[in-house]
Design a protein around this motif. Structure first.
Motif, PDB file in Angstrom:
ATOM      1  N   PHE A 165      28.797  87.103  90.262  1.00 34.97           N
ATOM      2  CA  PHE A 165      29.224  86.881  88.875  1.00 34.97           C
ATOM      3  C   PHE A 165      30.641  87.404  88.651  1.00 34.97           C
ATOM      4  O   PHE A 165      31.477  86.738  88.032  1.00 34.97           O
ATOM      5  N   CYS A 166      30.918  88.612  89.171  1.00 32.99           N
ATOM      6  CA  CYS A 166      32.249  89.201  88.955  1.00 32.99           C
ATOM      7  C   CYS A 166      33.330  88.386  89.655  1.00 32.99           C
ATOM      8  O   CYS A 166      34.398  88.138  89.087  1.00 32.99           O
ATOM      9  N   ARG A 167      33.070  87.955  90.883  1.00 36.70           N
ATOM     10  CA  ARG A 167      34.106  87.252  91.653  1.00 36.70           C
ATOM     11  C   ARG A 167      34.248  85.796  91.202  1.00 36.70           C
ATOM     12  O   ARG A 167      35.372  85.308  91.013  1.00 36.70           O
ATOM     13  N   SER A 168      33.123  85.106  91.000  1.00 41.42           N
ATOM     14  CA  SER A 168      33.169  83.666  90.769  1.00 41.42           C
ATOM     15  C   SER A 168      33.233  83.284  89.293  1.00 41.42           C
ATOM     16  O   SER A 168      33.580  82.144  88.968  1.00 41.42           O
ATOM     17  N   GLU A 222      38.329  97.415  89.590  1.00 40.22           N
ATOM     18  CA  GLU A 222      39.599  96.912  90.133  1.00 40.22           C
ATOM     19  C   GLU A 222      39.697  97.134  91.638  1.00 40.22           C
ATOM     20  O   GLU A 222      40.279  96.312  92.359  1.00 40.22           O
ATOM     21  N   GLU A 223      39.153  98.257  92.132  1.00 44.35           N
ATOM     22  CA  GLU A 223      39.169  98.507  93.574  1.00 44.35           C
ATOM     23  C   GLU A 223      38.342  97.472  94.331  1.00 44.35           C
ATOM     24  O   GLU A 223      38.683  97.081  95.452  1.00 44.35           O
ATOM     25  N   LYS A 224      37.258  97.017  93.691  1.00 45.30           N
ATOM     26  CA  LYS A 224      36.354  96.108  94.377  1.00 45.30           C
ATOM     27  C   LYS A 224      36.708  94.640  94.167  1.00 45.30           C
ATOM     28  O   LYS A 224      36.592  93.822  95.091  1.00 45.30           O
ATOM     29  N   TYR A 225      37.161  94.292  92.929  1.00 43.26           N
ATOM     30  CA  TYR A 225      37.366  92.879  92.607  1.00 43.26           C
ATOM     31  C   TYR A 225      38.824  92.519  92.330  1.00 43.26           C
ATOM     32  O   TYR A 225      39.123  91.362  92.038  1.00 43.26           O
ATOM     33  N   SER A 276      36.401 105.185  84.490  1.00 38.67           N
ATOM     34  CA  SER A 276      35.950 105.236  85.887  1.00 38.67           C
ATOM     35  C   SER A 276      35.396 103.886  86.333  1.00 38.67           C
ATOM     36  O   SER A 276      35.664 103.430  87.463  1.00 38.67           O
ATOM     37  N   PHE A 277      34.624 103.225  85.457  1.00 37.62           N
ATOM     38  CA  PHE A 277      34.112 101.900  85.804  1.00 37.62           C
ATOM     39  C   PHE A 277      35.248 100.903  86.005  1.00 37.62           C
ATOM     40  O   PHE A 277      35.225 100.093  86.945  1.00 37.62           O
TER      41      PHE A 277
END
Length: 445
Positions: A188-191, A144-147, A138-139
């Motif tokens: 952190f996740c995007r960059s 993936e939906e967000k990033y 689920s995480f």
């Protein structure tokens, strides 16, 4: 003050307690009782939880929130790298920081009070792990939906399974705990996490496991690793035969800095990993050698067993042949004895030999197969059977024979047949007062 006594068990609970002990092999009755009580006396759930624990799989049946994971986090040599948030700069920055400080303090204080009060009202739902794999999957989907799809390869399994695979494959395991509400998580996740150089580095050098702390599985790992802030990364490896946290990275870290820090941690612990690999290789070689020795022993054992089997077969065959010879000798002895008895009976039943001056007497000379001669007198009126019985009673006569005249050559019908049940007399057979008859051996025929 004396400890309170535990309530007595009902008969059904006692039966479940004994059944659980038989199924799991636990010797401690108190431990069996505690486990069943944690699962509300659901014996199937308790047994499954015990089997999961033995296999290194995390419990999925209401485990206690403080259940420790099999990772050594007490090593004081753990490398820790914390990235602090930048301090405000200039008059404008400090003014904004001081203005927002009371609001920030009030917000987080009220939030902590609310969470504490909520915990007293009802237990934290994250404390009950019912589907650890589902939490991880689920995480990954929400990430993936967000990033987007460009991210390091997430380990799609439980934390315990990731530990087991890293231990079995002697690889580094990087654990990422995702704080959904933290202000630095998105950046952190995007960059950092989703950049190409970090993706390539993580995919080629280690296993990567991640989960959100809002999920029960992520929360339980968070309770074990005890992070201070987010983003949080922990490097775990097999060290001194235990899965050990060897590095902790906390705070908003940049891609290049993340790669450098992870490389430093890996280089600093490479000797331990090499030692584990050499030790495992030695164990594998020892195991292979032992296996080869066992196989050689089995081959030798099978050869000995085959040799023993053939020996037993030969002995059995020899015994059967000896038994066959013995039975044949017994049969031959019985046949010989029966033949002697029959000869003796025939001899006793013979009519007396007539006198030489009897006008009805016939003098017959018999030539036996062994070239001996036998002479006896008979009466013309006697049956040819009497001649046969006389010859049969002699020891020198074969068991089966026929009586033949010389000129003209003919076989005398001495024994009854279907066509001639009553053999003819000597006179009817055309014998004269003096005859020479030949006895032919028919035993071989």
């Amino acid at each position: 003050m004396a400890a309170p006594e535990e309530p007595e068990l009902s008969q059904a609970q006692t039966e479940k307690l004994l059944q659980f002990q038989d199924l799991t092999g636990l010797e401690s009755m108190d431990q069996c009782r505690r486990t069943l009580e944690q699962h509300n006396w659901n014996i199937e759930a308790a047994v499954q939880d015990r089997l999961n624990e033995q296999e290194g799989v995390p419990s999925v049946f209401n485990p206690p929130p403080s259940r420790p994971l099999q990772v050594n986090t007490a090593d004081h040599r753990v490398y820790s790298y914390i990235v602090s948030r930048p301090q405000p700069r200039g008059l404008l920055g400090w003014s904004y920081y001081l203005i927002m400080l009371p609001f920030r303090f009030t917000y987080y204080t009220l939030l902590d009070i609310f969470r504490l009060a909520l915990r007293f009202i009802r237990p934290d739902p994250r404390g009950r792990v019912t589907d650890p794999v589902g939490d991880v999957v689920s995480f990954i989907h929400s990430f993936e939906e967000k990033y987007g799809q460009a991210h390091p390869v997430f380990y799609q399994g439980t934390y315990s399974q990731a530990l087991n695979d890293a231990k079995r494959e002697l690889r580094y395991l990087l654990v990422y705990l995702h704080g959904d509400d933290h202000q630095d998580t998105d950046e952190f996740c995007r960059s950092t996490l989703c950049t190409e150089e970090v993706i390539t580095f993580l995919n080629t050098r280690m296993l990567f496991w991640a989960c959100s702390t809002s999920k029960p599985e992520g929360y339980r790992v968070s309770q074990a690793l005890r992070e201070n802030t987010y983003p949080f990364l922990a490097m775990i490896m097999l060290k001194d035969r235990k899965m050990t946290v060897v590095g902790r990275l906390e705070g908003l870290i940049q891609p290049e800095d993340l790669i450098n820090q992870l490389t430093f941690i890996m280089d600093a612990n490479q000797t331990y990993l090499m030692s584990e690999r050499l030790e495992r290789e030695e164990r594998n070689q020892t195991q292979v050698l032992r296996q080869q020795q066992d196989e050689a022993y089995l081959v030798s054992l099978r050869a000995d067993q085959e040799k023993e089997r053939k020996k037993r077969e030969e002995q059995e065959q020899k015994r059967q042949e000896e038994e066959k010879v013995r039975q044949s000798a017994l049969a031959e002895e019985r046949r010989r004895r029966t033949l002697e008895e029959e000869k003796e009976r025939k001899s006793e039943c013979l009519p007396p030999e007539p006198l030489a001056d009897d006008p009805e007497s016939v003098k017959i000379v018999f030539k036996l197969p062994n070239d001996t001669r036998v002479e006896r007198r008979f009466l013309f009126g006697q049956s040819l059977t009497v001649i046969h019985d006389f010859l049969f009673s002699l020891k020198e006569t074969p068991e089966k024979f026929q009586i033949v005249t010389n000129f003209p050559r003919r076989v005398l019908p001495c024994l009854p047949t279907e066509e001639q049940p009553n053999p003819p007399t000597l006179k009817e057979a055309g014998l004269s007062r003096s005859e020479v008859l030949f006895v032919q051996d028919l035993t071989d025929d």
